[in-house]
Write a protein that holds these residues in place. Structure first.
Motif, PDB file in Angstrom:
ATOM      1  N   ARG A 112      -2.443 -32.534  54.103  1.00  0.00           N
ATOM      2  CA  ARG A 112      -2.907 -33.927  54.128  1.00  0.00           C
ATOM      3  C   ARG A 112      -3.062 -34.475  52.715  1.00  0.00           C
ATOM      4  O   ARG A 112      -2.678 -35.610  52.413  1.00  0.00           O
ATOM      5  CB  ARG A 112      -4.241 -34.026  54.881  1.00  0.00           C
ATOM      6  CG  ARG A 112      -4.135 -33.860  56.379  1.00  0.00           C
ATOM      7  CD  ARG A 112      -5.464 -34.230  57.056  1.00  0.00           C
ATOM      8  NE  ARG A 112      -5.396 -34.060  58.496  1.00  0.00           N
ATOM      9  CZ  ARG A 112      -5.758 -32.959  59.144  1.00  0.00           C
ATOM     10  NH1 ARG A 112      -6.230 -31.918  58.458  1.00  0.00           N
ATOM     11  NH2 ARG A 112      -5.667 -32.898  60.448  1.00  0.00           N
ATOM     12  N   ASP A 113      -3.627 -33.662  51.834  1.00  0.00           N
ATOM     13  CA  ASP A 113      -3.816 -34.097  50.439  1.00  0.00           C
ATOM     14  C   ASP A 113      -2.477 -34.429  49.788  1.00  0.00           C
ATOM     15  O   ASP A 113      -2.353 -35.436  49.067  1.00  0.00           O
ATOM     16  CB  ASP A 113      -4.536 -33.017  49.637  1.00  0.00           C
ATOM     17  CG  ASP A 113      -6.000 -32.857  50.030  1.00  0.00           C
ATOM     18  OD1 ASP A 113      -6.528 -33.773  50.699  1.00  0.00           O
ATOM     19  OD2 ASP A 113      -6.604 -31.822  49.679  1.00  0.00           O
ATOM     20  N   GLY A 125       1.809 -40.833  48.998  1.00  0.00           N
ATOM     21  CA  GLY A 125       1.712 -42.245  49.364  1.00  0.00           C
ATOM     22  C   GLY A 125       3.063 -42.924  49.386  1.00  0.00           C
ATOM     23  O   GLY A 125       4.000 -42.448  50.027  1.00  0.00           O
ATOM     24  N   PHE A 137       2.366 -35.097  60.222  1.00  0.00           N
ATOM     25  CA  PHE A 137       2.723 -35.642  58.917  1.00  0.00           C
ATOM     26  C   PHE A 137       4.056 -36.382  59.037  1.00  0.00           C
ATOM     27  O   PHE A 137       4.963 -35.918  59.739  1.00  0.00           O
ATOM     28  CB  PHE A 137       2.830 -34.521  57.891  1.00  0.00           C
ATOM     29  CG  PHE A 137       1.653 -33.581  57.899  1.00  0.00           C
ATOM     30  CD1 PHE A 137       0.409 -34.011  57.440  1.00  0.00           C
ATOM     31  CD2 PHE A 137       1.767 -32.292  58.397  1.00  0.00           C
ATOM     32  CE1 PHE A 137      -0.688 -33.154  57.456  1.00  0.00           C
ATOM     33  CE2 PHE A 137       0.676 -31.437  58.412  1.00  0.00           C
ATOM     34  CZ  PHE A 137      -0.549 -31.862  57.947  1.00  0.00           C
ATOM     35  N   ARG A 168       7.798 -42.995  51.496  1.00  0.00           N
ATOM     36  CA  ARG A 168       6.447 -43.262  51.987  1.00  0.00           C
ATOM     37  C   ARG A 168       6.000 -42.079  52.836  1.00  0.00           C
ATOM     38  O   ARG A 168       6.647 -41.733  53.825  1.00  0.00           O
ATOM     39  CB  ARG A 168       6.401 -44.546  52.803  1.00  0.00           C
ATOM     40  CG  ARG A 168       4.988 -44.954  53.198  1.00  0.00           C
ATOM     41  CD  ARG A 168       4.949 -46.416  53.622  1.00  0.00           C
ATOM     42  NE  ARG A 168       5.667 -46.641  54.865  1.00  0.00           N
ATOM     43  CZ  ARG A 168       5.081 -46.619  56.078  1.00  0.00           C
ATOM     44  NH1 ARG A 168       3.790 -46.356  56.178  1.00  0.00           N
ATOM     45  NH2 ARG A 168       5.789 -46.859  57.149  1.00  0.00           N
ATOM     46  N   TRP A 194       2.689 -40.164  54.886  1.00  0.00           N
ATOM     47  CA  TRP A 194       1.374 -40.451  55.448  1.00  0.00           C
ATOM     48  C   TRP A 194       1.056 -39.481  56.583  1.00  0.00           C
ATOM     49  O   TRP A 194       1.925 -38.720  57.025  1.00  0.00           O
ATOM     50  CB  TRP A 194       1.300 -41.902  55.923  1.00  0.00           C
ATOM     51  CG  TRP A 194       2.060 -42.255  57.169  1.00  0.00           C
ATOM     52  CD1 TRP A 194       1.572 -42.377  58.436  1.00  0.00           C
ATOM     53  CD2 TRP A 194       3.467 -42.566  57.273  1.00  0.00           C
ATOM     54  NE1 TRP A 194       2.567 -42.734  59.320  1.00  0.00           N
ATOM     55  CE2 TRP A 194       3.733 -42.866  58.629  1.00  0.00           C
ATOM     56  CE3 TRP A 194       4.514 -42.619  56.347  1.00  0.00           C
ATOM     57  CZ2 TRP A 194       5.014 -43.197  59.083  1.00  0.00           C
ATOM     58  CZ3 TRP A 194       5.776 -42.956  56.806  1.00  0.00           C
ATOM     59  CH2 TRP A 194       6.022 -43.242  58.150  1.00  0.00           C
ATOM     60  N   VAL A 195      -0.186 -39.518  57.033  1.00  0.00           N
ATOM     61  CA  VAL A 195      -0.631 -38.739  58.189  1.00  0.00           C
ATOM     62  C   VAL A 195      -0.738 -39.699  59.359  1.00  0.00           C
ATOM     63  O   VAL A 195      -1.414 -40.728  59.266  1.00  0.00           O
ATOM     64  CB  VAL A 195      -1.987 -38.053  57.921  1.00  0.00           C
ATOM     65  CG1 VAL A 195      -2.414 -37.231  59.130  1.00  0.00           C
ATOM     66  CG2 VAL A 195      -1.900 -37.181  56.673  1.00  0.00           C
ATOM     67  N   MET A 221       0.388 -35.273  51.281  1.00  0.00           N
ATOM     68  CA  MET A 221       0.973 -36.469  51.881  1.00  0.00           C
ATOM     69  C   MET A 221       0.269 -37.734  51.384  1.00  0.00           C
ATOM     70  O   MET A 221       0.917 -38.714  51.007  1.00  0.00           O
ATOM     71  CB  MET A 221       0.901 -36.384  53.405  1.00  0.00           C
ATOM     72  CG  MET A 221       1.624 -35.178  54.000  1.00  0.00           C
ATOM     73  SD  MET A 221       3.395 -35.114  53.643  1.00  0.00           S
ATOM     74  CE  MET A 221       3.990 -36.453  54.676  1.00  0.00           C
ATOM     75  N   ASN A 222      -1.047 -37.688  51.363  1.00  0.00           N
ATOM     76  CA  ASN A 222      -1.802 -38.862  50.924  1.00  0.00           C
ATOM     77  C   ASN A 222      -1.587 -39.148  49.439  1.00  0.00           C
ATOM     78  O   ASN A 222      -1.527 -40.308  49.012  1.00  0.00           O
ATOM     79  CB  ASN A 222      -3.289 -38.680  51.222  1.00  0.00           C
ATOM     80  CG  ASN A 222      -3.597 -38.740  52.708  1.00  0.00           C
ATOM     81  OD1 ASN A 222      -2.911 -39.409  53.467  1.00  0.00           O
ATOM     82  ND2 ASN A 222      -4.637 -38.022  53.135  1.00  0.00           N
ATOM     83  N   ALA A 223      -1.495 -38.095  48.638  1.00  0.00           N
ATOM     84  CA  ALA A 223      -1.280 -38.280  47.202  1.00  0.00           C
ATOM     85  C   ALA A 223       0.107 -38.858  46.917  1.00  0.00           C
ATOM     86  O   ALA A 223       0.293 -39.634  45.978  1.00  0.00           O
ATOM     87  CB  ALA A 223      -1.459 -36.953  46.465  1.00  0.00           C
TER      88      ALA A 223
END
Length: 459
Positions: A211-212, A218, A272, A245, A247-248, A214-216
């Motif tokens: 998650r980190d 962005g 993901f 792009r 994201w989760v 994927m979010n990082a």
């Protein structure tokens, strides 16, 4: 094969390069003639990879490729005989049973040397001459076959003609005289060690780590270009751009046109997602693509869709679409081109070290997150060959523990490698491709300004 042998040519000295060419998948190291160029090409219906060496004097080129057989008793003579028979049939008459009519072939096998030993490895060599259509000068092929282990062979194939044979043969045989091989068992051991390292690296990452990452990641824009010697971006050659792009979300987001109210239970599965929209330019060709990838939180299921449109000049564009899905070890891929009947393939995913297509694109930030400099290997599905192939990733921190990560990736064995650099937080600095082109993050506003200044398409 009954053809008269020609006199053995005595190779004259050829200056070889000081830097060796290493083909890891073949366990081969050799030195090319000075000034020769080497590149990897695909050949045949199976899209197998060969390394093509072009001689600097334009006398010909050599294709180097491997052959694997489940029959461990297969001998050098068996393989060489099969190659020779193929050449004879290519220039002869075939009867109703598919057999070569005796004495009908216009090909001539000469200088067969079945008992060669080169640097301690047994080899079998021969040359074949046969006429070319609408050309007076006959074509000549040369074959040198090495057996490197049970069921393992490496084949050097020379392409030239009779007028250039003497010069090409000197290059060919001198280059081959420098060949050294790693035993097949050692190759398998190295590969399995790298696969275990890769499996351990990803196993060390939790769902929260994914998650980190994927979010990082962005959203970011990247520009593909060939740098100008002056270093001025306005003088650089633009080849394309893409928007990534990550994201989760949920599986249903693979199809943005489908409303959430119509999602099935499967489409509501969390996971993901990665979307890549790209435009690539190459001379008179334009390629537009859109790809969306999904991976379940536990990594056991994945799905993806890829749509591509290729237009050359004012011609009608070629449309290509691929849809894939995997549940545990079962994978199904559907490929359609220009509304033709779709093809359905079932690649083998039941292997240790398999990674999803999404992970293959996100491998750089994931390995940075794992933070262990080492050599890794994984198996991943590739659309180009429509099969699962081995990829390798070598992670280093050349400037020490506080410096950026440098990851050398070879997407498939004996394919070209690219070098990517990432900051410690996993953000991309740049990717250097083997063709000299560079992928580099860029602000959207600057990308628009740059392409407008050069009169390039943005829509």
């Amino acid at each position: 094969f009954g053809a008269p042998a020609r006199a053995q040519l005595a190779p004259s000295p050829v200056r070889l390069s000081t830097s060796p060419l290493r083909l890891e998948a073949l366990g081969l190291t050799l030195f090319l003639p000075e000034g020769a160029g080497a590149q990897n090409v695909t050949q045949g219906k199976a899209n197998s990879v060969a390394t093509r060496v072009v001689f600097p004097d334009a006398s010909g080129f050599t294709a180097i490729h491997g052959k694997r057989s489940r029959d461990d008793s297969l001998t050098l003579t068996d393989v060489a005989d099969e190659l020779a028979e193929t050449m004879l049939k290519s220039a002869g008459k075939i009867n109703a049973r598919g057999e070569l009519v005796k004495g009908s072939s216009r090909a001539n096998i000469f200088n067969r040397e079945p008992d060669l030993t080169i640097n301690g490895f047994p080899a079998d060599r021969f040359y074949v001459e046969f006429p070319q259509v609408h050309k007076e000068t006959p074509e000549v092929r040369g074959y040198t076959v090495f057996k490197t282990g049970p069921g393992r062979f490496v084949i050097f194939e020379l392409f030239t003609d009779l007028l250039r044979l003497d010069t090409a043969r000197v290059n060919y045989e001198t280059m081959i005289s420098s060949a050294e091989f790693t035993a097949g068992e050692d190759i398998d051991l190295k590969r399995s060690t790298m696969i275990r390292a890769g499996t351990s690296a990803l196993a060390s990452l939790s769902a929260a780590d994914y998650r980190d990452v994927m979010n990082a990641t962005g959203q970011r824009w990247e520009r593909l270009y060939s740098p100008a010697r002056s270093g001025d971006d306005l003088n650089a050659t633009e080849h394309g751009y893409r928007r990534l792009r990550a994201w989760v979300g949920r599986r249903g987001e693979l199809n943005p046109a489908r409303p959430e109210s119509e999602w099935t239970d499967i489409e509501r599965e969390p996971g993901f997602l990665l979307r890549i929209d790209a435009l690539l330019l190459d001379k008179n060709i334009r390629v537009d693509s859109q790809a969306v990838y999904f991976l379940s939180i536990d990594r056991s299921r994945e799905a993806w869709t890829v749509k591509m449109s290729l237009r050359e000049g004012d011609a009608r564009p070629t449309q290509w679409e691929e849809t894939g899905a995997r549940d545990e070890d079962s994978m199904v891929v559907r490929v359609e081109q220009n509304n033709a009947t779709p093809r359905v393939i079932k690649p083998l995913a039941q292997t240790e070290g398999y990674i999803s297509v999404l992970e293959s694109y996100m491998m750089g930030p994931l390995l940075v997150k794992a933070g262990v400099p080492a050599d890794f290997a994984f198996y991943a599905y590739q659309s180009q060959g429509e099969k699962v192939t081995l990829r390798t990733d070598s992670v280093k921190r050349p400037n020490g523990p506080d410096g950026p990560f440098e990851i050398t990736t070879r997407p498939r064995e004996d394919g070209p490698s690219q070098v990517a650099r990432y900051r410690a937080d996993g953000s991309l600095i740049r990717i250097d491709r083997p063709d000299g082109r560079v992928w580099e993050p860029i602000e959207f506003e600057r990308l628009v300004a740059l392409w407008r200044a050069k009169g390039l398409p943005l829509e």
